[in-house]
Write a protein that holds these residues in place. Structure first.
Motif, PDB file in Angstrom:
ATOM      1  N   LEU A   3       0.844  -1.185   0.000  1.00  0.00           N
ATOM      2  CA  LEU A   3       0.000   0.000   0.000  1.00  0.00           C
ATOM      3  C   LEU A   3       0.885   1.243   0.000  1.00  0.00           C
ATOM      4  O   LEU A   3       1.948   1.249   0.612  1.00  0.00           O
ATOM      5  CB  LEU A   3      -0.881   0.042   1.252  1.00  0.00           C
ATOM      6  CG  LEU A   3      -1.781  -1.159   1.507  1.00  0.00           C
ATOM      7  CD1 LEU A   3      -2.468  -1.024   2.863  1.00  0.00           C
ATOM      8  CD2 LEU A   3      -2.801  -1.290   0.410  1.00  0.00           C
ATOM      9  N   ASP A  47       0.437  -2.093  -4.843  1.00  0.00           N
ATOM     10  CA  ASP A  47      -0.751  -2.777  -5.346  1.00  0.00           C
ATOM     11  C   ASP A  47      -1.977  -1.862  -5.255  1.00  0.00           C
ATOM     12  O   ASP A  47      -2.881  -1.943  -6.079  1.00  0.00           O
ATOM     13  CB  ASP A  47      -1.003  -4.057  -4.545  1.00  0.00           C
ATOM     14  CG  ASP A  47       0.161  -5.025  -4.686  1.00  0.00           C
ATOM     15  OD1 ASP A  47       0.475  -5.402  -5.829  1.00  0.00           O
ATOM     16  OD2 ASP A  47       0.773  -5.366  -3.652  1.00  0.00           O
ATOM     17  N   LEU A  48      -1.974  -1.005  -4.240  1.00  0.00           N
ATOM     18  CA  LEU A  48      -3.032  -0.016  -4.058  1.00  0.00           C
ATOM     19  C   LEU A  48      -2.359   1.282  -3.639  1.00  0.00           C
ATOM     20  O   LEU A  48      -1.548   1.288  -2.713  1.00  0.00           O
ATOM     21  CB  LEU A  48      -4.026  -0.454  -2.978  1.00  0.00           C
ATOM     22  CG  LEU A  48      -5.113   0.553  -2.614  1.00  0.00           C
ATOM     23  CD1 LEU A  48      -6.112   0.728  -3.759  1.00  0.00           C
ATOM     24  CD2 LEU A  48      -5.837   0.132  -1.344  1.00  0.00           C
ATOM     25  N   TYR A  71      -2.418   0.724 -13.776  1.00  0.00           N
ATOM     26  CA  TYR A  71      -3.429   0.210 -12.846  1.00  0.00           C
ATOM     27  C   TYR A  71      -4.732   0.014 -13.605  1.00  0.00           C
ATOM     28  O   TYR A  71      -5.219   0.940 -14.252  1.00  0.00           O
ATOM     29  CB  TYR A  71      -3.642   1.188 -11.689  1.00  0.00           C
ATOM     30  CG  TYR A  71      -2.483   1.241 -10.737  1.00  0.00           C
ATOM     31  CD1 TYR A  71      -2.385   0.338  -9.687  1.00  0.00           C
ATOM     32  CD2 TYR A  71      -1.470   2.184 -10.891  1.00  0.00           C
ATOM     33  CE1 TYR A  71      -1.314   0.380  -8.807  1.00  0.00           C
ATOM     34  CE2 TYR A  71      -0.397   2.238 -10.019  1.00  0.00           C
ATOM     35  CZ  TYR A  71      -0.321   1.331  -8.983  1.00  0.00           C
ATOM     36  OH  TYR A  71       0.741   1.370  -8.121  1.00  0.00           O
ATOM     37  N   HIS A  73      -7.660  -0.393 -12.277  1.00  0.00           N
ATOM     38  CA  HIS A  73      -8.794   0.151 -11.527  1.00  0.00           C
ATOM     39  C   HIS A  73      -8.426   1.530 -10.976  1.00  0.00           C
ATOM     40  O   HIS A  73      -7.561   1.645 -10.104  1.00  0.00           O
ATOM     41  CB  HIS A  73      -9.208  -0.795 -10.396  1.00  0.00           C
ATOM     42  CG  HIS A  73      -9.473  -2.180 -10.883  1.00  0.00           C
ATOM     43  ND1 HIS A  73     -10.662  -2.535 -11.495  1.00  0.00           N
ATOM     44  CD2 HIS A  73      -8.687  -3.285 -10.896  1.00  0.00           C
ATOM     45  CE1 HIS A  73     -10.600  -3.812 -11.844  1.00  0.00           C
ATOM     46  NE2 HIS A  73      -9.420  -4.287 -11.497  1.00  0.00           N
ATOM     47  N   PHE A  89      -7.849   6.724  -5.935  1.00  0.00           N
ATOM     48  CA  PHE A  89      -7.187   5.446  -5.704  1.00  0.00           C
ATOM     49  C   PHE A  89      -6.827   4.828  -7.051  1.00  0.00           C
ATOM     50  O   PHE A  89      -7.568   4.989  -8.032  1.00  0.00           O
ATOM     51  CB  PHE A  89      -8.103   4.457  -4.963  1.00  0.00           C
ATOM     52  CG  PHE A  89      -8.234   4.719  -3.493  1.00  0.00           C
ATOM     53  CD1 PHE A  89      -7.234   4.324  -2.614  1.00  0.00           C
ATOM     54  CD2 PHE A  89      -9.350   5.350  -2.983  1.00  0.00           C
ATOM     55  CE1 PHE A  89      -7.352   4.556  -1.259  1.00  0.00           C
ATOM     56  CE2 PHE A  89      -9.487   5.592  -1.633  1.00  0.00           C
ATOM     57  CZ  PHE A  89      -8.482   5.199  -0.754  1.00  0.00           C
ATOM     58  N   SER A  91      -5.560   0.895  -8.297  1.00  0.00           N
ATOM     59  CA  SER A  91      -5.469  -0.448  -7.726  1.00  0.00           C
ATOM     60  C   SER A  91      -5.220  -1.512  -8.786  1.00  0.00           C
ATOM     61  O   SER A  91      -5.662  -1.391  -9.921  1.00  0.00           O
ATOM     62  CB  SER A  91      -6.773  -0.766  -6.985  1.00  0.00           C
ATOM     63  OG  SER A  91      -6.748  -2.079  -6.465  1.00  0.00           O
ATOM     64  N   ARG A  92      -4.543  -2.555  -8.364  1.00  0.00           N
ATOM     65  CA  ARG A  92      -4.300  -3.719  -9.226  1.00  0.00           C
ATOM     66  C   ARG A  92      -5.496  -4.681  -9.224  1.00  0.00           C
ATOM     67  O   ARG A  92      -5.621  -5.503 -10.113  1.00  0.00           O
ATOM     68  CB  ARG A  92      -3.059  -4.488  -8.758  1.00  0.00           C
ATOM     69  CG  ARG A  92      -1.805  -3.658  -8.724  1.00  0.00           C
ATOM     70  CD  ARG A  92      -1.060  -3.742 -10.027  1.00  0.00           C
ATOM     71  NE  ARG A  92       0.148  -2.929  -9.957  1.00  0.00           N
ATOM     72  CZ  ARG A  92       0.450  -1.988 -10.820  1.00  0.00           C
ATOM     73  NH1 ARG A  92      -0.346  -1.736 -11.837  1.00  0.00           N
ATOM     74  NH2 ARG A  92       1.543  -1.288 -10.693  1.00  0.00           N
ATOM     75  N   ILE A  95     -11.918  -2.530  -6.702  1.00  0.00           N
ATOM     76  CA  ILE A  95     -12.135  -1.795  -5.457  1.00  0.00           C
ATOM     77  C   ILE A  95     -13.546  -1.205  -5.443  1.00  0.00           C
ATOM     78  O   ILE A  95     -14.174  -1.049  -6.489  1.00  0.00           O
ATOM     79  CB  ILE A  95     -11.112  -0.643  -5.291  1.00  0.00           C
ATOM     80  CG1 ILE A  95     -11.138   0.299  -6.510  1.00  0.00           C
ATOM     81  CG2 ILE A  95      -9.722  -1.176  -5.033  1.00  0.00           C
ATOM     82  CD1 ILE A  95     -10.232   1.511  -6.399  1.00  0.00           C
ATOM     83  N   CYS A 139     -11.732   3.101   0.633  1.00  0.00           N
ATOM     84  CA  CYS A 139     -11.606   2.110  -0.429  1.00  0.00           C
ATOM     85  C   CYS A 139     -11.674   0.732   0.212  1.00  0.00           C
ATOM     86  O   CYS A 139     -10.886   0.420   1.107  1.00  0.00           O
ATOM     87  CB  CYS A 139     -10.264   2.309  -1.142  1.00  0.00           C
ATOM     88  SG  CYS A 139      -9.869   1.023  -2.323  1.00  0.00           S
ATOM     89  N   ILE A 141     -11.325  -3.287  -0.339  1.00  0.00           N
ATOM     90  CA  ILE A 141     -10.589  -4.159  -1.241  1.00  0.00           C
ATOM     91  C   ILE A 141     -10.498  -5.553  -0.626  1.00  0.00           C
ATOM     92  O   ILE A 141     -10.441  -5.695   0.593  1.00  0.00           O
ATOM     93  CB  ILE A 141      -9.177  -3.568  -1.516  1.00  0.00           C
ATOM     94  CG1 ILE A 141      -8.416  -4.364  -2.554  1.00  0.00           C
ATOM     95  CG2 ILE A 141      -8.379  -3.430  -0.239  1.00  0.00           C
ATOM     96  CD1 ILE A 141      -7.126  -3.675  -3.008  1.00  0.00           C
ATOM     97  N   TRP A 143      -8.115  -8.970  -0.818  1.00  0.00           N
ATOM     98  CA  TRP A 143      -6.806  -9.411  -1.293  1.00  0.00           C
ATOM     99  C   TRP A 143      -6.505 -10.760  -0.655  1.00  0.00           C
ATOM    100  O   TRP A 143      -6.389 -10.864   0.556  1.00  0.00           O
ATOM    101  CB  TRP A 143      -5.742  -8.381  -0.894  1.00  0.00           C
ATOM    102  CG  TRP A 143      -4.393  -8.651  -1.450  1.00  0.00           C
ATOM    103  CD1 TRP A 143      -3.415  -9.420  -0.878  1.00  0.00           C
ATOM    104  CD2 TRP A 143      -3.859  -8.166  -2.672  1.00  0.00           C
ATOM    105  NE1 TRP A 143      -2.314  -9.439  -1.675  1.00  0.00           N
ATOM    106  CE2 TRP A 143      -2.550  -8.668  -2.781  1.00  0.00           C
ATOM    107  CE3 TRP A 143      -4.347  -7.358  -3.688  1.00  0.00           C
ATOM    108  CZ2 TRP A 143      -1.735  -8.382  -3.859  1.00  0.00           C
ATOM    109  CZ3 TRP A 143      -3.538  -7.074  -4.751  1.00  0.00           C
ATOM    110  CH2 TRP A 143      -2.256  -7.582  -4.837  1.00  0.00           C
TER     111      TRP A 143
END
Length: 165
Positions: A3, A47-48, A71, A73, A89, A91-92, A95, A139, A141, A143
């Motif tokens: 993060l 990753d985020l 990314y 997202h 944000f 993200s991979r 979200i 956010c 998420i 994972w």
């Protein structure tokens, strides 16, 4: 999961709607500045990532397009900023993003906190219920089977008058 949080400082593009660039001494990012930001994001390899001071979805997309592994997202949510700087944000993984910009602030007794939204209202003694001056973006998420909420906030400068919402 890695993060990160990054203030991209006035990530504006020429023509971003609703942004008074000259009023606040800001200007649109030039291509070399965008490339420098992209290199920083590539090096972090998060990753985020929570981003502050994003002018528009188009500006975030322009930055994202410069990444080696963009990314998939992206989320930019309009908040209460008078400068047009938003929270975002990247993200991979998918979200869900939730804004808290409309939430009224309460004091320790449970009463809404009031103040003046601008100098004119202060002169007229017309306070309003206060909300976050920008936003508190959440956010959610998932994972590897773990559900996580990440919050993104960008506080205002204490040097500005209190009515600069």
């Amino acid at each position: 999961m890695r993060l990160a949080s990054f203030n991209v400082k006035n990530l504006f593009l020429a023509g971003d709607a609703g942004i008074a660039l000259t009023k606040f001494g800001a200007r649109a990012k030039r291509r070399p500045e965008l490339r420098a930001l992209a290199r920083a994001l590539i090096n972090v390899d998060a990753d985020l990532i929570a981003l502050q001071e994003v002018g528009s979805h188009a500006a975030l997309t322009a930055l994202n397009d410069l990444l080696t592994h963009p990314y998939p997202h992206l989320a930019v949510v309009p908040g209460n900023s008078t400068r047009g700087i938003q929270l975002a944000f990247a993200s991979r993984v998918p979200i869900q993003v939730f804004s808290h910009a409309d939430r009224v602030l309460f004091d320790s007794a449970g009463k809404p906190v009031t103040d003046f939204p601008n100098a004119a209202a202060a002169q007229r003694q017309e306070p309003v219920e206060l909300r976050l001056q920008r936003d508190l973006l959440r956010c959610d998420i998932s994972w590897d089977g773990i559900d996580l909420s990440v919050f993104n906030v960008h506080l205002k400068s204490p040097n500005q008058p209190r009515w600069c919402l």
